[in-house]
Every structure is written in C-alpha cells, then in structure tokens.
Scaffold this motif. Sequence first.
Motif, PDB file in Angstrom:
ATOM      1  N   GLY A 132      -6.277  -1.163   9.390  1.00 25.90           N
ATOM      2  CA  GLY A 132      -6.689  -1.635   8.079  1.00 25.90           C
ATOM      3  C   GLY A 132      -5.622  -2.386   7.322  1.00 25.90           C
ATOM      4  O   GLY A 132      -5.928  -3.332   6.574  1.00 25.90           O
ATOM      5  N   PHE A 133      -4.369  -1.979   7.477  1.00 32.56           N
ATOM      6  CA  PHE A 133      -3.295  -2.573   6.683  1.00 32.56           C
ATOM      7  C   PHE A 133      -2.408  -3.525   7.480  1.00 32.56           C
ATOM      8  O   PHE A 133      -1.363  -3.950   6.989  1.00 32.56           O
ATOM      9  N   ALA A 134      -2.811  -3.843   8.699  1.00 28.33           N
ATOM     10  CA  ALA A 134      -2.058  -4.834   9.474  1.00 28.33           C
ATOM     11  C   ALA A 134      -2.095  -6.174   8.752  1.00 28.33           C
ATOM     12  O   ALA A 134      -3.103  -6.538   8.135  1.00 28.33           O
ATOM     13  N   THR A 135      -1.008  -6.921   8.843  1.00 25.21           N
ATOM     14  CA  THR A 135      -0.961  -8.230   8.197  1.00 25.21           C
ATOM     15  C   THR A 135      -0.785  -9.355   9.214  1.00 25.21           C
ATOM     16  O   THR A 135      -0.478 -10.479   8.838  1.00 25.21           O
ATOM     17  N   SER A 136      -0.980  -9.054  10.480  1.00 25.37           N
ATOM     18  CA  SER A 136      -1.002 -10.087  11.508  1.00 25.37           C
ATOM     19  C   SER A 136      -2.091  -9.747  12.515  1.00 25.37           C
ATOM     20  O   SER A 136      -2.419  -8.569  12.708  1.00 25.37           O
ATOM     21  N   GLN A 137      -2.651 -10.754  13.139  1.00 23.06           N
ATOM     22  CA  GLN A 137      -3.681 -10.533  14.146  1.00 23.06           C
ATOM     23  C   GLN A 137      -3.148  -9.706  15.298  1.00 23.06           C
ATOM     24  O   GLN A 137      -3.834  -8.826  15.827  1.00 23.06           O
ATOM     25  N   PHE A 185       0.827  -1.211   0.000  1.00 23.90           N
ATOM     26  CA  PHE A 185       0.000   0.000   0.000  1.00 23.90           C
ATOM     27  C   PHE A 185       0.861   1.261   0.000  1.00 23.90           C
ATOM     28  O   PHE A 185       0.493   2.267   0.557  1.00 23.90           O
ATOM     29  N   GLY A 186       2.056   1.206  -0.627  1.00 25.55           N
ATOM     30  CA  GLY A 186       2.895   2.389  -0.709  1.00 25.55           C
ATOM     31  C   GLY A 186       3.735   2.632   0.517  1.00 25.55           C
ATOM     32  O   GLY A 186       4.529   3.545   0.543  1.00 25.55           O
ATOM     33  N   SER A 187       3.579   1.838   1.555  1.00 22.24           N
ATOM     34  CA  SER A 187       4.422   1.924   2.730  1.00 22.24           C
ATOM     35  C   SER A 187       4.963   0.527   2.986  1.00 22.24           C
ATOM     36  O   SER A 187       5.079  -0.261   2.056  1.00 22.24           O
ATOM     37  N   GLU A 188       5.292   0.187   4.218  1.00 18.94           N
ATOM     38  CA  GLU A 188       5.886  -1.097   4.485  1.00 18.94           C
ATOM     39  C   GLU A 188       5.241  -1.744   5.693  1.00 18.94           C
ATOM     40  O   GLU A 188       4.592  -1.076   6.502  1.00 18.94           O
ATOM     41  N   THR A 189       5.416  -3.044   5.800  1.00 18.02           N
ATOM     42  CA  THR A 189       4.967  -3.747   6.987  1.00 18.02           C
ATOM     43  C   THR A 189       6.177  -4.333   7.687  1.00 18.02           C
ATOM     44  O   THR A 189       7.123  -4.809   7.051  1.00 18.02           O
ATOM     45  N   SER A 190       6.153  -4.296   9.005  1.00 16.52           N
ATOM     46  CA  SER A 190       7.252  -4.838   9.783  1.00 16.52           C
ATOM     47  C   SER A 190       7.152  -6.346   9.850  1.00 16.52           C
ATOM     48  O   SER A 190       6.177  -6.957   9.393  1.00 16.52           O
ATOM     49  N   GLN A 191       8.178  -6.976  10.422  1.00 14.29           N
ATOM     50  CA  GLN A 191       8.163  -8.424  10.561  1.00 14.29           C
ATOM     51  C   GLN A 191       7.003  -8.890  11.440  1.00 14.29           C
ATOM     52  O   GLN A 191       6.609 -10.046  11.372  1.00 14.29           O
ATOM     53  N   ARG A 192       6.457  -8.015  12.261  1.00 17.74           N
ATOM     54  CA  ARG A 192       5.321  -8.358  13.116  1.00 17.74           C
ATOM     55  C   ARG A 192       3.979  -8.050  12.446  1.00 17.74           C
ATOM     56  O   ARG A 192       2.937  -8.133  13.076  1.00 17.74           O
ATOM     57  N   GLY A 193       4.030  -7.648  11.186  1.00 15.56           N
ATOM     58  CA  GLY A 193       2.798  -7.352  10.474  1.00 15.56           C
ATOM     59  C   GLY A 193       2.262  -5.969  10.738  1.00 15.56           C
ATOM     60  O   GLY A 193       1.110  -5.677  10.396  1.00 15.56           O
ATOM     61  N   GLU A 194       3.065  -5.090  11.321  1.00 15.92           N
ATOM     62  CA  GLU A 194       2.631  -3.724  11.620  1.00 15.92           C
ATOM     63  C   GLU A 194       2.872  -2.831  10.411  1.00 15.92           C
ATOM     64  O   GLU A 194       3.948  -2.864   9.808  1.00 15.92           O
ATOM     65  N   LEU A 231      -7.860  -5.218   0.032  1.00  5.58           N
ATOM     66  CA  LEU A 231      -8.895  -5.197   1.056  1.00  5.58           C
ATOM     67  C   LEU A 231     -10.291  -5.375   0.473  1.00  5.58           C
ATOM     68  O   LEU A 231     -11.203  -5.825   1.174  1.00  5.58           O
ATOM     69  N   ASN A 232     -10.468  -4.998  -0.779  1.00  6.74           N
ATOM     70  CA  ASN A 232     -11.795  -5.033  -1.405  1.00  6.74           C
ATOM     71  C   ASN A 232     -11.655  -5.509  -2.847  1.00  6.74           C
ATOM     72  O   ASN A 232     -11.746  -4.724  -3.795  1.00  6.74           O
ATOM     73  N   PRO A 233     -11.407  -6.817  -3.041  1.00 12.44           N
ATOM     74  CA  PRO A 233     -11.130  -7.326  -4.398  1.00 12.44           C
ATOM     75  C   PRO A 233     -12.253  -7.040  -5.396  1.00 12.44           C
ATOM     76  O   PRO A 233     -11.995  -6.868  -6.588  1.00 12.44           O
ATOM     77  N   SER A 234     -13.490  -6.988  -4.937  1.00 11.40           N
ATOM     78  CA  SER A 234     -14.607  -6.749  -5.854  1.00 11.40           C
ATOM     79  C   SER A 234     -14.680  -5.299  -6.319  1.00 11.40           C
ATOM     80  O   SER A 234     -15.328  -4.990  -7.322  1.00 11.40           O
ATOM     81  N   TYR A 241     -11.211   4.808  -1.373  1.00 13.64           N
ATOM     82  CA  TYR A 241     -10.856   3.714  -0.474  1.00 13.64           C
ATOM     83  C   TYR A 241     -11.325   2.361  -1.010  1.00 13.64           C
ATOM     84  O   TYR A 241     -10.556   1.395  -1.034  1.00 13.64           O
ATOM     85  N   TYR A 242     -12.572   2.281  -1.438  1.00 16.47           N
ATOM     86  CA  TYR A 242     -13.109   0.995  -1.885  1.00 16.47           C
ATOM     87  C   TYR A 242     -12.665   0.642  -3.301  1.00 16.47           C
ATOM     88  O   TYR A 242     -12.658  -0.532  -3.673  1.00 16.47           O
ATOM     89  N   GLY A 243     -12.280   1.650  -4.085  1.00 16.04           N
ATOM     90  CA  GLY A 243     -11.899   1.393  -5.467  1.00 16.04           C
ATOM     91  C   GLY A 243     -10.415   1.332  -5.716  1.00 16.04           C
ATOM     92  O   GLY A 243      -9.990   1.074  -6.850  1.00 16.04           O
TER      93      GLY A 243
END
Length: 322
Positions: free
Chosen positions: A181-186, A6-15, A286-289, A279-281
Amino acid sequence: MATAQFGSETSQRGEWVRQANRFTDRIGSPDWPAEAGRYRLVVSLACPWAHRAVIVRRLLGLEDTISLGVVDPIRDDKGWRFTLDDGDRDPVLGIGYLSEAYLATDPSFSGRYTVPSLIDVPSGKVVTNDYPQITIDFSLRWKAFHRAGAPDLYPETLREEIDAVNAEVYRDVNNGVYRCGFATSQQAYDKAYAALFERLDALAARLADQRYLVGDTITEADVRLFTTLVRFDAVYHGHFKTNRNKLAELPVLWAYARDLFSTPGFGDTVDFDHIKRHYYGTHHQLNPSLIVPQGPDPRGWYEPHGREALGGRPFGSGTPPR
C-alpha cells in the motif's frame, strides 16, 4: 533513507520501512512488576497490531487486570485522540492525546505515536509499544492473573515453530500489505505483492488439512494472521492494491478466517466501522476524497465454515472466554 511517509520511511527504491518501536521495557522486570490495575492498554480498534493485544487479553481473561483505553479511529496531525471518552480525555490517564504519554516518557521523542501502548497509570509513562512482545508477555509474564481455563497460546514445546511461522507471516503478510500500500515505486510494489500472495498460497496449503497454524489448538500464530485476514477485503484489497484475490475468493483461508471469527475472543473484538473509517479517512495520500466505502457485506463472516471436520480443539484443555 528518503523522506518520511505515513509515520515511517521509504527507501531509495520506494520500499516502505516500518518505524522501530521506541519503548521496549518488559512487564515482570524490577521496574515494572505485574500488578492488577497498574497498567492501561491503549489501542485503536482499527489497528491490526493493537487488535492482537485485545484478542490475547480477552482469551487469557486479563480484562479485569489490565484496563483498556480506545482511541478515535481517525488519527490527526497530533496522533491518536481520546475523543470517544467524555471531555475528550481518557478517564484513567487523564490525557487527550496518546502523544502526551509518549512525551512524558521521552520529551525528545519525535516519531509516530503508535498503538498498542502499555502505560503505567501512576506515572503516566509508556512502558512499551513493542507490539510483538506485548502479547507474548501477556501469555508468559501475566500467568498469575490468567483466568481459570485460559488457553496456552505460546506452549513451550511449539515456540520454535510458532516463532518461525510468525516471522514469515509478519514479513510477507502482516507487514506485507503495508509494503504494497505504501510503496512509492512500481518495483517495490511488485516485489511486496508477489511475496504477499506467495505466502498466502503457502499458508492455504498448510491449512488445507489442519485447522490451526501450529498444533491442534489456537496459538499466538493464529492471532497474528487473523488480524490481517479480517481486514483484507474491507481495506487491503482495494485501498492497499492487494487485489489478486479477495480473501473471500481463497477458499481455505476464507474458511479458516471465518472459523476464527466465530470463536469467542476473535469476531467479538472486530469493529469494521473503526477499521474502514481509519484506513480510508486517515491515509489522505491514498484516498484524497476520504470517502469510506459501504462494502463489503459483513454477513459473509457468519456463514458456516466447515473447519470442525479437521478436528482440533480451539482452547486445548481450557475453555472459551466469558
């Protein structure tokens, strides 16, 4: 850092980690003097960071001093596009994509092209995309061009408190919804979700008996909180999974947001169509449809808020914008 997302990065913890601002020059420096007509503010009406600049520009009466370029709410692989203008090109800058100004400034730039961006019209180069500083500089470095009756959005006696509130709101709310919204871990999502609603509860307690966040007039702090709140039910609640409560289910914050929405310079700069379509488009992951929801019904924003009973003077000793 892990892979870009999403134009930024995620940490190893999914942050989710927001990209740093690339251009941080300041108007008022020898290279960039404050001059009417020299600079163009490029924004997306969907973006909360850009929306701040639109509001402050309007409140201070800088519309005739700093021109405004608005990009299409749908950002494609090349970034923000000027497809709302004739010929799909910005009529002042003559470019079709914001990326052209970025690459004219730094040909090696490989990050995300962000709004708001303040661009020097003669050279076509980006002066700054430092969104927190842009609005502060509108208040402090463009004073000579403020309209008569412009409010003081960053009063010197309250700056320390405003800065402290802004830091908390940025960390847990403005950026917090994105961290949800962009977290990749619980674990990362749960942490951001808890911080977001803990801060919203604290803000509600603060605003229960005072009309504005700092002092008795609108300040920079209110502008920064508003642009997240006005998007909360339309996109963040569902799209970003910030769903403990809707804003409309938080009585104090809902009334506070409606109070600001009804204030000249706030609600009249909101474009729910651009907000939802962006956001939705745009966030395919997050919103494949890419289906854009019809709701929520915006008529609730016009319901009486009752916050006048708390006193306060929206513009202090100044006047509303035209």
